[in-house]
Design an enzyme around this catalytic site. Structure first.
Site, short mmCIF file in Angstrom:
data_model
loop_
_atom_site.label_atom_id
_atom_site.label_comp_id
_atom_site.label_asym_id
_atom_site.label_seq_id
_atom_site.Cartn_x
_atom_site.Cartn_y
_atom_site.Cartn_z
N ARG A 125 0.86 -1.18 0.00
CA ARG A 125 0.00 0.00 0.00
C ARG A 125 0.90 1.23 0.00
NH1 ARG A 125 2.29 1.97 3.75
NH2 ARG A 125 0.75 3.62 3.74
N GLY A 126 0.24 2.40 -0.19
CA GLY A 126 1.02 3.63 -0.36
C GLY A 126 1.14 3.89 -1.85
N ARG A 160 -7.26 -0.62 -6.92
CA ARG A 160 -7.64 0.42 -5.94
C ARG A 160 -7.90 1.71 -6.72
NH1 ARG A 160 -4.20 1.11 -0.62
NH2 ARG A 160 -6.13 2.05 0.10
N GLN A 189 -2.05 2.67 9.98
CA GLN A 189 -0.77 2.69 9.24
C GLN A 189 0.29 3.49 10.00
OE1 GLN A 189 -3.74 3.19 7.83
NE2 GLN A 189 -3.81 2.61 5.68
N ASP A 236 -2.18 10.73 -2.11
CA ASP A 236 -2.51 9.64 -3.05
C ASP A 236 -2.88 10.19 -4.41
OD1 ASP A 236 -3.16 8.50 -0.19
OD2 ASP A 236 -2.64 6.86 -1.55
N ASN A 282 -5.60 12.49 0.47
CA ASN A 282 -4.70 11.63 1.26
C ASN A 282 -5.54 10.87 2.28
OD1 ASN A 282 -2.00 10.71 1.90
ND2 ASN A 282 -2.13 11.90 3.78
N LYS A 283 -4.90 10.07 3.06
CA LYS A 283 -5.57 9.20 4.03
C LYS A 283 -6.60 9.96 4.86
CE LYS A 283 -5.20 5.68 4.35
NZ LYS A 283 -6.19 4.86 3.57
O1 MRU Z 1 -4.58 3.19 2.14
P1 MRU Z 1 -3.10 3.40 2.05
O2 MRU Z 1 -2.36 2.88 3.22
O3 MRU Z 1 -2.55 2.92 0.72
O4 MRU Z 1 -2.94 4.97 2.05
C1 MRU Z 1 -1.67 5.53 1.94
C2 MRU Z 1 -1.67 6.99 2.16
O5 MRU Z 1 -2.69 7.62 2.32
C3 MRU Z 1 -0.34 7.67 2.10
O6 MRU Z 1 -0.36 8.82 2.88
C4 MRU Z 1 -0.08 8.03 0.66
O7 MRU Z 1 -0.02 6.93 -0.18
C5 MRU Z 1 0.99 8.98 0.46
S1 MRU Z 1 2.63 8.63 0.36
C6 MRU Z 1 3.14 7.27 0.15
#
Ligand code: MRU
Length: 362
Positions: free
Chosen positions: A53-54, A93, A205, A246, A256-257
């Protein structure tokens, strides 16, 4: 990045051309497991199931997934299979645009009139290059972003207190990280820093991955519940907020998250700089308004249950934390409007979160 003395990236290949290796992030920090991807379906499952992920890592895994589709393809039908693999990977995703960027970059080179063997070679070469380029972009983000930390330290002569949300470190980005890249570099250059790590409910996370990464690198950090950030800002305990993204529109709206938006609001209210670190592969040049971005709605089991380690048996288990049958809702990301963002830290430098700012660099 080093884990107990060994250098790792979060995706890599060894001698076997049919195997791509990743760190299975679902088991961290309780267990360090390596997952072998042998097919496009393995890559799809790793992305959709959050073993990887990320945003940058999702893109790199999709690129290798496309290569694996070609590598395992039927010689009579290879081109159709690679095209179908691209469609499937794109659906793994919806929010991080790096996935689309990587798949489109590779698919531009898939020419059905060519030979299967040359296509396999080309897709491998492109996947490796794309991954290396993401690493270089993240390294440069660190080099540009460290100036912000240095400036605060030189002004205050105190340790710099940085709040981060989710995991935007090397696990999420192959190496270095986005938001964590300036933090690692500042630490390595000897600047005193203290990182406030948002736990980042519901998947944690921050508590699970960012705390793990920072701990392994020796960066001083403290995990806080997501709701503590605003309080610490009011107390004057935060000098800088650094998060990843993201997807960022060409006008600077940042997805973002989930929870990032509330941190940006609190930072604005407390006059604390709020920076977003991202490689250009995260910019969606087609979109102007963050509200146009599809927000992933995830399984509510992430809300109703929580995973933890039993200290006695050292085994991890899932615990229900809600009354049985209580409904839950689980949007995975939110939109931080450009007006709340102090600046974007990219591989080409730091710019204003606006169309003019992004245009000045890209
Ligand atoms: O759902 P995830 O864990 O894939 O979300 C990741 C994030 O929101 C990160 O902040 C994002 O990918 C930015 S940097 C790698």
């Amino acid at each position: 990045m080093r884990i107990d003395g060994t250098h790792y990236r979060s995706i890599w290949m060894e001698e076997d051309p049919g195997v791509v290796k990743v760190i299975d992030q679902r088991f961290l920090p309780f267990e360090f497991r390596i997952l072998e991807l042998r097919s496009m379906t393995d890559a799809y499952d790793a992305i959709a199931g959050m073993a990887v992920r990320g945003a940058p890592l999702i893109g790199a895994t999709a690129a290798f997934g496309l290569y694996l589709a070609a590598f395992r393809s039927d010689p009579q039908n290879w081109c159709e299979e690679v095209k179908a693999a691209a469609e499937k990977l794109l659906s793994a995703r919806p929010t991080a645009v790096n996935l689309r960027y990587a798949v489109e970059l590779l698919m531009e080179k898939v020419i059905c009139a060519g030979s299967r063997e040359s296509m396999i070679k080309e897709l491998l070469h492109l996947s490796i290059r794309f991954t290396e380029d993401e690493v270089i972009r993240c390294k440069k983000i660190g080099e540009h972003g460290v100036a912000l930390i240095r400036e605060i330290h030189e002004r205050t002569s105190q340790p710099v207190r940085i709040l981060t949300h989710c995991n935007a470190g090397w696990l999420a980005c192959i190496d270095y990280g986005t938001a964590l890249a300036p933090i690692y570099l500042a630490h390595d250059q000897g600047y005193p820093i203290q990182v406030w790590v948002d736990e980042t409910r519901p998947r944690n996370q921050g508590a699970r991955l960012t705390a793990y990464e920072l701990g392994k690198h020796g960066v001083p950090h403290t995990v806080i519940v997501d709701n503590a950030g605003g309080h610490l800002m009011q107390l004057g305990e935060v000098d800088l907020v650094l998060v990843g993204s993201d997807r960022t529109t060409r006008c600077g709206d940042v997805v973002n998250k989930i929870g990032t938006y509330l941190k940006a609001l609190a930072a604005k209210d407390n006059k604390i700089p709020f920076y977003v670190a991202l490689p250009s592969t995260t910019i969606d040049f087609e979109l102007t308004d963050g509200r146009q971005i599809e927000i992933e709605n995830r399984d509510v089991v992430e809300i109703t249950h929580m995973e933890g380690i039993n200290e006695e048996t050292q085994t991890s288990s899932l615990f229900r934390i809600l009354p049985e049958g209580s409904p839950a809702l689980n949007p995975g990301f939110d939109v931080t409007p450009a007006g709340l963002v102090t600046g974007l830290i990219t591989e080409k430098g730091i710019c204003e979160a606006s169309e003019a700012g992004i245009k000045s660099l890209f």
